[in-house]
Every structure is written in C-alpha cells, then in structure tokens.
Enzyme design. Sequence first.
Site, PDB file in Angstrom:
ATOM      1  CE  LYS A  54      25.889 -15.264  44.649  1.00  0.00           C
ATOM      2  NZ  LYS A  54      25.587 -15.356  43.220  1.00  0.00           N
ATOM      3  CD  GLN A  98      23.299 -14.272  40.688  1.00  0.00           C
ATOM      4  OE1 GLN A  98      24.333 -14.191  41.343  1.00  0.00           O
ATOM      5  NE2 GLN A  98      22.426 -15.241  40.886  1.00  0.00           N
ATOM      6  CG  ASP A 121      30.076 -18.347  39.559  1.00  0.00           C
ATOM      7  OD1 ASP A 121      29.624 -18.834  40.610  1.00  0.00           O
ATOM      8  OD2 ASP A 121      29.551 -17.394  38.953  1.00  0.00           O
TER       9      ASP A 121
HETATM   10  N1  GUN Z   1      22.696 -18.026  39.650  1.00  0.00           N
HETATM   11  C1  GUN Z   1      22.267 -18.962  40.519  1.00  0.00           C
HETATM   12  N2  GUN Z   1      23.314 -19.569  41.123  1.00  0.00           N
HETATM   13  C2  GUN Z   1      24.429 -19.013  40.616  1.00  0.00           C
HETATM   14  C3  GUN Z   1      25.826 -19.193  40.853  1.00  0.00           C
HETATM   15  O1  GUN Z   1      26.249 -20.043  41.645  1.00  0.00           O
HETATM   16  N3  GUN Z   1      26.651 -18.392  40.147  1.00  0.00           N
HETATM   17  C4  GUN Z   1      26.208 -17.469  39.263  1.00  0.00           C
HETATM   18  N4  GUN Z   1      27.101 -16.750  38.621  1.00  0.00           N
HETATM   19  N5  GUN Z   1      24.924 -17.269  39.010  1.00  0.00           N
HETATM   20  C5  GUN Z   1      24.039 -18.025  39.699  1.00  0.00           C
END
Ligand code: GUN
Length: 305
Positions: A54, A98, A121
């Site tokens: 990311k 996350q 998100d």
């Molecule tokens: N963990 C796995 N996929 C995601 C996501 O799309 N967002 C977040 N915040 N954590 C994750």
Amino acid sequence: MTATLIDGKAFAATVRGKVATHVARLKEAQGITPGLAVVLVGDDPASEVYVRSKGKQTVEVGMNSYEHKLPAETSEEDLLALIERLNADKDVHGILVQLPLPAHLDEALVINAINPAKDVDGFHISNVGLLGTGQKAMVPCTPLGCLMMLRDHHGSLSGLNAVVIGRSNIVGKPMAQLLLGDSCTVTVAHSRTKDLPEVVKRADIVVAAVGRAHFVQGDWIKPGASVIDVGINRIPAPEKGSHEDGSVKTRLVGDVDFEAAKDVAGAITPVPGGVGPMTIACLLANTLTACCRVHGLAEPEGLTA
Ligand code: GUN
C-alpha cells in the site's frame, strides 16, 4: 475458453494511472497533495506485506504515505490517541487501520473512532449507513473494484440479475448495496442458501466471496454470465513439486472452478490477477476522493460509486 477474461491487473494499472493524473493536477492547480495514513498494530507477516505494498503504490501515484507501526501490545487508549491525531491532521486525507487487530483491541470501537470522511476502507458505521441508504459514502475497496470492472464490461447494469455469494461486512453486504445502487435485482446467497446452484443459474452477474476454493461449479453458471471471483485460497499444488523442507508447494485459486466456468461464462476474472490488484487501486482512488471532498473540489470521474 469462451469467456472474455477480465484482466484486473491491467484494469488496476489504469485506475492508478487515472489517480496519478488527477493527483498531479491537484498539486499543480491547488498545491494539495493527498495523504494516506496506514496503521499496523503487531507483526503479522501477511499484514506487513499488504502495508508495504500500500505504501509503495501510494507514493507511486504521487500521494504522501504515512506509516504507523505499533507494537502488538499497544493499548486501546494509545491506538485511539493516534487515530485522534490523524483525524485532526490536515495533511492526512485517508486513514486505514490494518485488520485484523490483536485480540485485546476492539475492532469496531477502533474503526468507528476514525473520522468517517477519512475512512478510506468504508468500514465506519456512518459510511455503512450512507451506502445502505444510497447516499454519498466512502465505499469498501474490494466491492468498489468489482463494481468498476462490471460497469466497464457491461456499460449499464440496470435490470440485470445479480447473485452475491457471501454476506461479509467487507465484501458481500456492500457489494449487494452497490449492485442495488446500479439497479440490479440482487440476491445475497450464503452457506445456508437452499438450492444454491439454481439460484446462481438465474444470475447474469455472479460475485463469489465465500472463501472456499473452487466452491462455485461451472455447471451452476448461466451461459454468458459475468463471474467476479473475490476468493483468494491457497491450496496444495503437488504438480509444482516440493520445497527443500519436503513440504508440498501451493498455489492460489479463487472461489470459482475457473477451468469449468470459463467455458460457460461470458466474462470472468482470474485468480490471481483479477479482483486482488483492484483493492489497493481502489484504496488510492478513495484517498483521492476523500481529499477532493474535504476541499470541496470536483471528484475524480469513474473512480467512485
Ligand atoms: N486486512 C485485509 N484486507 C483489509 C482491508 O481491505 N482493509 C483493512 N483495513 N484491513 C485489511
């Protein structure tokens, strides 16, 4: 193979290109650089890989990336204090915590502490409610990516029968809301659904998000249907041989039996290289959207729901 292959890797590169172009214009015309803060608590190796990816892609499209790595034993109070600081920081337009969090932290409490306008998100309860009532929301990245690919393939989705298999808060439920928003007739199926093959057979659009390898069979698919496979499942692949320690090698497969479905479907996403790459591309798109909204600027076209 009769189906058109929907190339998520190429599509994601196009989305990132659009984001980068818009970011460059924002910088030049307004002197604004969108910023994304990613918070990682603990040292889960898979989460570390995602967070690194990311951060790298955020910088590649010209945005600022702020990474906050906290020890696994971080208290809820300290995590909430960091979120408060990020909420107040004018240079931070998107905040992502996350998941999963260590067990002693209350995920819902933490997510709902994020300013909804920065919740890239789309997990905050306000954004869930806004999406559910057809109002302007931050939309979860994976379903947004699926919607973009479906719109690109079909043009209009109006009136099509869509079946979403899976009812998770992250994919299934928001996917159903987005398809409803585009005037599909939506069925949400799940592990208790009766006559699932018959339900799927009626669908012009199938979104599979159950988390079970090869769950959706080729003969469930209506000829010509579009199949979006959200699954990422690792299965043993003895045909690839063994590792040095003797353990058998593995490969990634989706929730759909691709080999069978590709000869029936009209269009299908592969795994890997389908939905997966779209998720981070949509996170970048959401960060740009959040930045434009907070500054009262025009939103990027084609990058929102
Ligand atoms: N963990 C796995 N996929 C995601 C996501 O799309 N967002 C977040 N915040 N954590 C994750």
